[in-house]
Design a protein around this motif. Structure first.
Motif, short mmCIF file in Angstrom:
data_model
loop_
_atom_site.label_atom_id
_atom_site.label_comp_id
_atom_site.label_asym_id
_atom_site.label_seq_id
_atom_site.Cartn_x
_atom_site.Cartn_y
_atom_site.Cartn_z
N VAL A 151 0.84 -1.20 0.00
CA VAL A 151 0.00 0.00 0.00
C VAL A 151 0.88 1.26 0.00
O VAL A 151 0.60 2.22 -0.73
N LEU A 152 1.93 1.25 0.81
CA LEU A 152 2.82 2.41 0.88
C LEU A 152 3.51 2.65 -0.46
O LEU A 152 3.65 3.80 -0.90
N LYS A 153 3.95 1.59 -1.11
CA LYS A 153 4.61 1.72 -2.41
C LYS A 153 3.66 2.32 -3.43
O LYS A 153 4.04 3.19 -4.21
N ALA A 154 2.40 1.85 -3.42
CA ALA A 154 1.40 2.38 -4.35
C ALA A 154 1.14 3.86 -4.10
O ALA A 154 0.78 4.60 -5.02
N ALA A 155 1.31 4.28 -2.84
CA ALA A 155 1.08 5.68 -2.48
C ALA A 155 2.33 6.53 -2.65
O ALA A 155 2.32 7.73 -2.33
N GLY A 156 3.42 5.93 -3.13
CA GLY A 156 4.66 6.65 -3.32
C GLY A 156 5.40 6.94 -2.03
O GLY A 156 6.19 7.89 -1.95
N LYS A 157 5.14 6.13 -1.00
CA LYS A 157 5.78 6.31 0.30
C LYS A 157 6.84 5.23 0.52
O LYS A 157 6.75 4.13 -0.04
N PRO A 158 7.84 5.49 1.37
CA PRO A 158 8.88 4.48 1.63
C PRO A 158 8.35 3.30 2.43
O PRO A 158 7.44 3.45 3.24
N GLU A 159 8.94 2.14 2.20
CA GLU A 159 8.57 0.96 2.97
C GLU A 159 9.06 1.09 4.41
O GLU A 159 9.95 1.89 4.71
N VAL A 160 8.47 0.30 5.30
CA VAL A 160 8.83 0.33 6.71
C VAL A 160 9.40 -1.02 7.14
O VAL A 160 9.16 -2.05 6.49
N SER A 161 10.13 -1.02 8.24
CA SER A 161 10.88 -2.21 8.68
C SER A 161 10.14 -2.97 9.77
O SER A 161 9.44 -2.37 10.60
N ASP A 162 10.38 -4.29 9.80
CA ASP A 162 9.85 -5.11 10.89
C ASP A 162 10.93 -5.45 11.92
O ASP A 162 10.70 -6.27 12.82
N ALA A 163 12.10 -4.82 11.81
CA ALA A 163 13.20 -4.99 12.76
C ALA A 163 13.60 -6.46 12.93
O ALA A 163 14.03 -6.88 14.00
#
Length: 369
Positions: free
Chosen positions: A352-364
């Motif tokens: 969803v973030l990629k489709a919105a042009g936002k950076p991916e987030v980490s699961d640590a």
């Protein structure tokens, strides 16, 4: 008419009159007497996804602003099309987890500690964290007549919302770092940790039965409005002043069977967070309208105005901080060393973030393989 017949008729009429009241009372109790159904009059329009409905749980707290605004303004329902969103509110993490485990809830907004506890107890089989929602919004508020410095906390009565909840764990860790001792079960020690429902805390503070409280918003600002002083903002204890206070969880069964519905909900929450951050004043008003709808009373401006900016809505689950919080709970003696491998599944969120042009987030490093 015989007397016996008249008596029977009166009893029947009384029972019939009482039945709607009984049904209403049972409905209002909700799941485990902690849930409240809060279906909004937002039309489900468009193509239905793989499920007819999705049941979404959250708290009537400002730290659940994504849910408050997303449900209130129909932003989540819009992404679901013909699939109906059925919101429920809860007063405590354990009751929400109980609903998720019992199959009466599909997706929920909840704090990190209940998420960790539930995941560990089920041996990693009941939930996944699929997104972040909020950071910050937790403060230590004290009676300035009794406590003037952080060292004055020793020997005082400090409230937290519940044993083992996110704020309770944070306070116990802070006490430990001061070199003081407190029994994690009873709350007794160099500081008396008093587990008190957030609804009761303002009255307890006003009456003087507690000297302060480590609590989330809006409870913290309610205490300030009663003459309390913010002695410590928890954000100051964290790198980058960020830590997870609310994340989004999902039943693993629902995730496996209805990934399209979960993706639609996440699309709605990502858009809601973007709108909140772009329109803070309008979002504050929307959240307050939601609180009024849920509880019958909006927050006074002297409470919501200072509370609102201290909470940051975020899609990032801030997974590294959840890992730290679990280490604090172990250190406090509330839980044994947990195996959190697989607690996160951020694939749909990152899509969803990629489709919105936002950076991916980490699961640590705690995501599903």
């Amino acid at each position: 008419m015989p007397a016996s017949t008249r008596t029977t008729l009166r009893r029947g009429l009384a029972a019939a009159a009482a039945l709607p009241l009984l049904i209403g009372a049972l409905a209002s109790c909700g799941y485990g007497s902690q849930a409240k159904n809060d279906e909004k009059k937002v039309a489900a329009e468009g193509k239905k996804l793989s499920a007819d409905t999705v049941r979404l749980g959250y708290f009537p707290n400002l730290t659940h602003a994504t849910a408050l605004v997303g449900v209130q303004d129909g932003l989540i329902q819009k992404e679901l099309g013909g699939t109906v969103l059925k919101p429920q509110t809860f007063n405590a993490g354990p009751s929400e987890i109980e609903a998720l485990n019992g199959g009466s809830l599909d997706i929920g907004f909840i704090g990190p500690s209940p998420s960790i506890n539930a995941y560990v107890k089920s041996k990693g089989k009941n939930l996944r964290i699929i997104s972040g929602s909020a950071s910050g919004g937790v403060k230590l508020v004290v009676n300035p007549d009794r406590i003037k410095t952080l060292d004055d906390i020793k020997g005082k009565r400090i409230a937290t919302p519940q044993k083992g909840n996110t704020q309770d764990v944070a306070l116990l860790n802070w006490i430990s770092e001061k070199g003081w001792k407190v029994d994690p079960e009873s709350g007794k020690g160099d500081v008396s940790v008093v587990r008190t429902d957030n609804k009761v805390t303002p009255d307890a503070f006003k009456s003087g039965s507690i000297d302060g409280a480590w609590v989330p918003e809006p409870t913290a600002s309610k205490l300030v409005s009663q003459g309390g002083t913010v002695l410590l903002d928890e954000t100051t204890l964290w790198p980058d002043k960020k830590f997870v206070i609310t994340n989004i969880i999902v039943s693993q069964k629902f995730l496996a069977e209805h990934p399209d519905v979960v993706e639609a909900v996440l699309t709605g929450t990502v858009k809601t967070n973007a709108w909140i951050n772009a329109n803070p004043d309008k979002a504050k008003a929307s959240a307050n309208a939601a609180l009024k709808s849920l509880g019958g009373k909006a927050l006074d401006s002297k409470v919501i105005d200072p509370a609102w900016p201290s909470i940051a809505t975020t899609d990032d689950p801030l997974a590294a901080t959840l890992k730290t919080q679990s280490e604090w709970a172990v250190k406090a003696g509330l839980i044994k060393q947990p195996d959190l491998a697989g607690i996160y599944d951020l694939k749909l969120l990152n899509k969803v973030l990629k489709a919105a042009g936002k950076p991916e987030v980490s699961d640590a490093g705690l995501g599903v393989k």
